[in-house]
Scaffold this motif. Structure first.
Motif, short mmCIF file in Angstrom:
data_model
loop_
_atom_site.label_atom_id
_atom_site.label_comp_id
_atom_site.label_asym_id
_atom_site.label_seq_id
_atom_site.Cartn_x
_atom_site.Cartn_y
_atom_site.Cartn_z
N ALA A 1 -24.98 9.34 -5.13
CA ALA A 1 -23.89 9.99 -4.42
C ALA A 1 -24.38 11.36 -3.97
O ALA A 1 -25.33 11.92 -4.55
N ILE A 2 -23.76 11.90 -2.95
CA ILE A 2 -23.98 13.29 -2.57
C ILE A 2 -22.61 13.98 -2.58
O ILE A 2 -21.57 13.35 -2.48
N GLY A 3 -22.65 15.29 -2.72
CA GLY A 3 -21.42 16.06 -2.68
C GLY A 3 -20.62 16.05 -3.96
O GLY A 3 -19.47 16.50 -3.98
N ARG A 4 -21.18 15.54 -5.06
CA ARG A 4 -20.42 15.51 -6.31
C ARG A 4 -20.32 16.92 -6.90
O ARG A 4 -21.29 17.68 -6.91
N PRO A 5 -19.14 17.31 -7.40
CA PRO A 5 -19.00 18.64 -8.00
C PRO A 5 -19.86 18.79 -9.24
O PRO A 5 -19.92 17.89 -10.10
#
Length: 811
Positions: free
Chosen positions: A716-720
């Motif tokens: 995934a990308i953009g995970r907090p």
């Protein structure tokens, strides 16, 4: 592969020509199986015999990067499950998939990431010549072993179509020449687990020997379930507050018939049964919006009260049968697995120099399960998902091996596989929350037929230099028949048949100028066939197929012994490029039904260096020091059209393929991200020390430590806060055993993961706060009422402490 990629492989092979291979002799030395009360004094590592190329060869001389581990080492550290193996094998990472998915195995970052029980692993399991690829199969076979061999990198030539990442080969113990009885009992304090083993072996005639081994275990569970159900919401309190509450048994019978020096037959039959309540040990790891924000129209959050940390405490309610009419097992989450399998191996010397080997395999798997899908903590789950998975396989391999005195030798063979699997899924809605009682009910049946021919020619150009050239041709057909039980009709799909035909060549050069030195290099190619996603019944007209996974590359190294054999130091280098790597993802729910997909990554590559060393100080009898290190760089060089995670916004990377009906994007580009379960650094180190204490008794102390740098648990990308990563960790094991005269008895205390690290190698992001269904907005400027999807993980337990007693009465 493009020409420049082959050049990179060749350059790497040349650069590593003076490198040492990571053979894992640190763990293999005991496999010489010296008899007596002090085996460490007589082990000769040059005599360790492995079967990496389907014939017996010295570990020092076989041109394969591998780790060999003896049963003695496994017993010392209580390694009794496949997911314990990474403690001894750098480069190996194993995640726990939910329910029927089973183990998710990766070597050097290449492995299976799919949330789908019907997909074959990229790292295959081989038990006594039977190749298995389904994740649940990895739960069996890990007792009464002779040796484990972990072969790293593509192994298509000798192990078939489903090993582009490597092979874990188990060789179970054979009958003994004299009567032997072993009784073993163990107790684990943290999970309140009890185990018992009984092994009886010996001759039953002049030409026939037999071995019967059985193992039983029962556990209350390591984790605590502190959920309290809210009445009237479709939830009920857990019946058990420890999980996973389990019991299992394995029985293996072996017959070895040797009527003459030119023929022998070996029959292995296995029966394995596992049952566990609350088998899906899934925990929330990260909750970006917290846990108390309700999502309309439900006034209470589905994950209220959870701390969103990986620890021993979780909250997961059971299903109330009143809200889920007809739900199986009275709404109690569970997993039941029954496996029956075996092999018949026939070896016949056609001539003194040519051996014909026949290996016939049968495998049958039955699995039934129910899960609280999103881990509702107090409210009733929105969905109850039960699944039944069946798999049947028949395999036959014929193989010719030569052992001529002349410079030229060969291996040639043929392989046939006939099988099918059936994955049935029923998804029920929570009537107490106003959902339809049945959302989906059906199954996908896939038939498999495979033909394969393989061969290798080995030419001793000079006595010390061998060139080996081989290839495997495989032809495979798969056909699917999805069926909807609600409509009582077949489901029309875009693709219902797949046909694959593939050549996998391999070239190896090995140079052995002395008994203590082997230099080698190889170029390899392998593949894993495409198939069909069957985790959920496909929608009419959908294309649930995916293509082949292919790999090309090379490796090189040297194996050596120094200082009169007291020091072994090994190093290896490798470079591989993958195309069509099969990657799994869970899409946001469609009308309440989670969609599981497998996509083919455009390209991925992995390269690295492995090192290990073993040292036995000549001045300290009984002491062995070991260490191994793996550096691995694995990246998806091209990976797009991957489904977005729940709640992912455009600014967080969900910017591909807008849905024409909703206008929201559906996919993300993950090119350049690390491979799943691919830490850059992994290491193991430790020692074995045995010393006499009088009266012919001995104390054996064994230590092993496992280090891993951080790695991705779901792509995934953009995970907090990078919550799709497992942080770096160190796990330490220590065992102390007192052995009686001639090892007739033993008392051992074994501590595993003494640093008490609870880790996860398989996670996902989903709308847990909204119960998968409510408030989810993905692919827009802003997330919906449920916010960013929560990260949840199938966790791997922390510390275990075993007390074990072993008896070997003499006859």
């Amino acid at each position: 592969m493009k020409a420049d990629c082959w050049k990179q492989s060749l350059c790497l092979s040349a650069a590593a020509g003076l490198a040492f291979i990571g053979t894992g002799t640190a763990h293999a030395q005991e496999s010489a199986q010296a008899q007596g009360s002090h085996p460490q004094a007589t082990v000769d590592t040059s005599e360790i015999i492995v079967t990496a190329r389907k014939r017996s060869e010295s570990l020092l001389e076989v041109p394969v990067i591998m780790t060999a581990i003896s049963d003695d080492k496994l017993q010392k550290l209580q390694v009794n499950r496949i997911d314990d193996l990474p403690r001894l094998v750098p480069g190996l990472t194993i995640g726990k998939g939910p329910l029927a998915i089973g183990a998710l195995v990766s070597l050097r970052g290449v492995g299976t990431s799919q949330q789908d029980p019907s997909i074959d692993q990229s790292v295959s399991l081989n038990i006594d010549g039977l190749s298995l690829g389904q994740g649940l199969a990895f739960a069996s076979g890990m007792f009464d072993l002779a040796q484990i061999e972990v072969l790293k990198g593509p192994q298509a030539l000798f192990y078939g179509k489903s090993s582009p990442g490597g092979v874990i080969a188990l060789r179970t113990a054979d009958p003994t020449d004299s009567t032997e009885v072993i009784a073993r009992a163990g107790y684990e304090f943290e999970a309140d687990e009890k185990t018992a083993e009984l092994i009886v072996s010996g001759p039953i005639g002049n030409t026939l020997k037999a071995r019967l081994a059985g193992q039983y275990s029962r556990a209350r569970g390591y984790f605590r379930n502190e959920a309290v159900a809210i009445p009237g919401t479709g939830a009920r309190d857990p019946l058990y507050h420890r999980l996973s509450r389990s019991h299992s048994y394995q029985v293996r019978g072996t017959l070895l018939w040797e009527p003459s020096a030119d023929f022998h037959a070996r029959l292995k039959m296995n029966l394995v049964r596992d049952y566990a309540n609350d088998a899906d040990q899934r925990q929330l790891k990260s909750c970006p919006e917290g846990t108390e924000q309700p999502v309309a129209p439900i006034p209470v959050s589905f994950i209220s009260g959870d701390d969103c940390k990986l620890n021993r405490v979780l909250h997961s309610v059971y299903h109330d049968p009143a809200a889920f009419p007809g739900i199986i097992n009275d709404g109690v989450p569970f997993l039941r697995v029954l496996q029956k399998y075996g092999t018949l191996e026939l070896d016949y010397n056609l001539t003194p120099r040519i051996t014909l080997t026949s290996t016939t395999g049968l495998y049958r798997l039955r699995s039934l399960s129910l899960t609280n899908t999103h881990g509702s903590t107090a409210l009733g789950p929105t969905l109850g998902i039960s699944s039944g998975y069946d798999r049947n396989e028949f395999t036959q391999e014929l193989r010719l091996n030569s052992d001529f005195v002349s410079p030229l030798n060969f291996t040639a063979g043929a392989f046939y596989q006939k099988g099918h699997f059936k994955d049935g899924v029923t998804i029920q809605g929570n009537a107490a929350l106003g959902l339809d009682s049945i959302h989906s009910d059906g199954y996908t049946k896939v038939d498999i037929e495979t033909f394969s021919l393989f061969g290798q020619a080995r030419w001793k150009v000079v006595p010390d230099l061998e060139i080996a050239l081989g290839t495997r041709w495989t032809d495979e057909r798969r056909t699917q028949d999805p069926f909807n039980l609600l409509t009582q009709a077949p489901v029309p799909v875009a693709v219902d048949r797949i046909h694959t035909s593939n050549f996998s060549p391999e070239l190896t050069l090995s140079y052995t100028p002395t008994d203590s030195l082997t230099v080698f290099g190889s170029l390899k190619q392998a593949y894993k066939s495409g198939s069909f996603s069957a985790g959920t019944v496909p929608n009419p007209g959908a294309d649930n197929s995916f293509g082949d996974e292919k790999v090309r590359g090379g490796e090189a190294g040297v194996k050596t012994r120094l200082a009169g054999g007291s020091l072994q130091a090994n190093l290896a280098a490798y470079y591989y490029k993958y195309s069509g790597l099969q990657v799994g993802a869970i899409e946001p729910a469609d009308n309440g039904v989670p969609i599981i997909r497998v996509v083919n990554a455009g390209a991925a590559r992995t390269y690295g260096v492995e090192f290990d060393a073993t040292y036995r100080p000549p001045t300290i009898d009984g002491l062995t020091l070991t260490g191994a290190l793996n550096y691995n760089n694995g990246r998806y060089s091209e990976l797009n059209t991957v489904p977005c995670w729940s709640g992912q916004t455009i600014s967080r990377g969900c910017d591909q393929f807008p849905n024409p009906q909703t206008g929201r994007n559906t996919a993300q580009d993950l090119s350049g991200t690390p491979l799943i379960r691919a830490p850059d650094w992994q290491a193991t180190f430790g020692f074995d020390y045995e010393l006499p204490v009088g009266n012919n008794m001995a104390i054996a102390i064994t230590n092993s430590n496992q280090y891993s740098s951080r790695f991705v648990t779901f792509i995934a990308i953009g995970r907090p806060h990078d919550d799709n990563f497992q942080k770096a960790f160190l796990k330490s094991d220590l065992s102390v055993a007192l052995r009686g005269p001639d090892e007739r008895w033993e008392v051992a205390l074994v501590g595993n993961n003494l640093t008490d690290k609870i880790t996860a190698a398989n996670c996902s992001a989903s709308n847990a706060q909204g119960g998968l269904i409510f408030g989810d907005v993905t692919g827009a400027q802003d997330p919906g009422d449920s916010g960013l999807g929560e990260a949840s993980c199938n966790v791997q337990r922390g510390r275990s402490v075993w007390l074990r007693l072993t008896f070997r009465p003499g006859f």
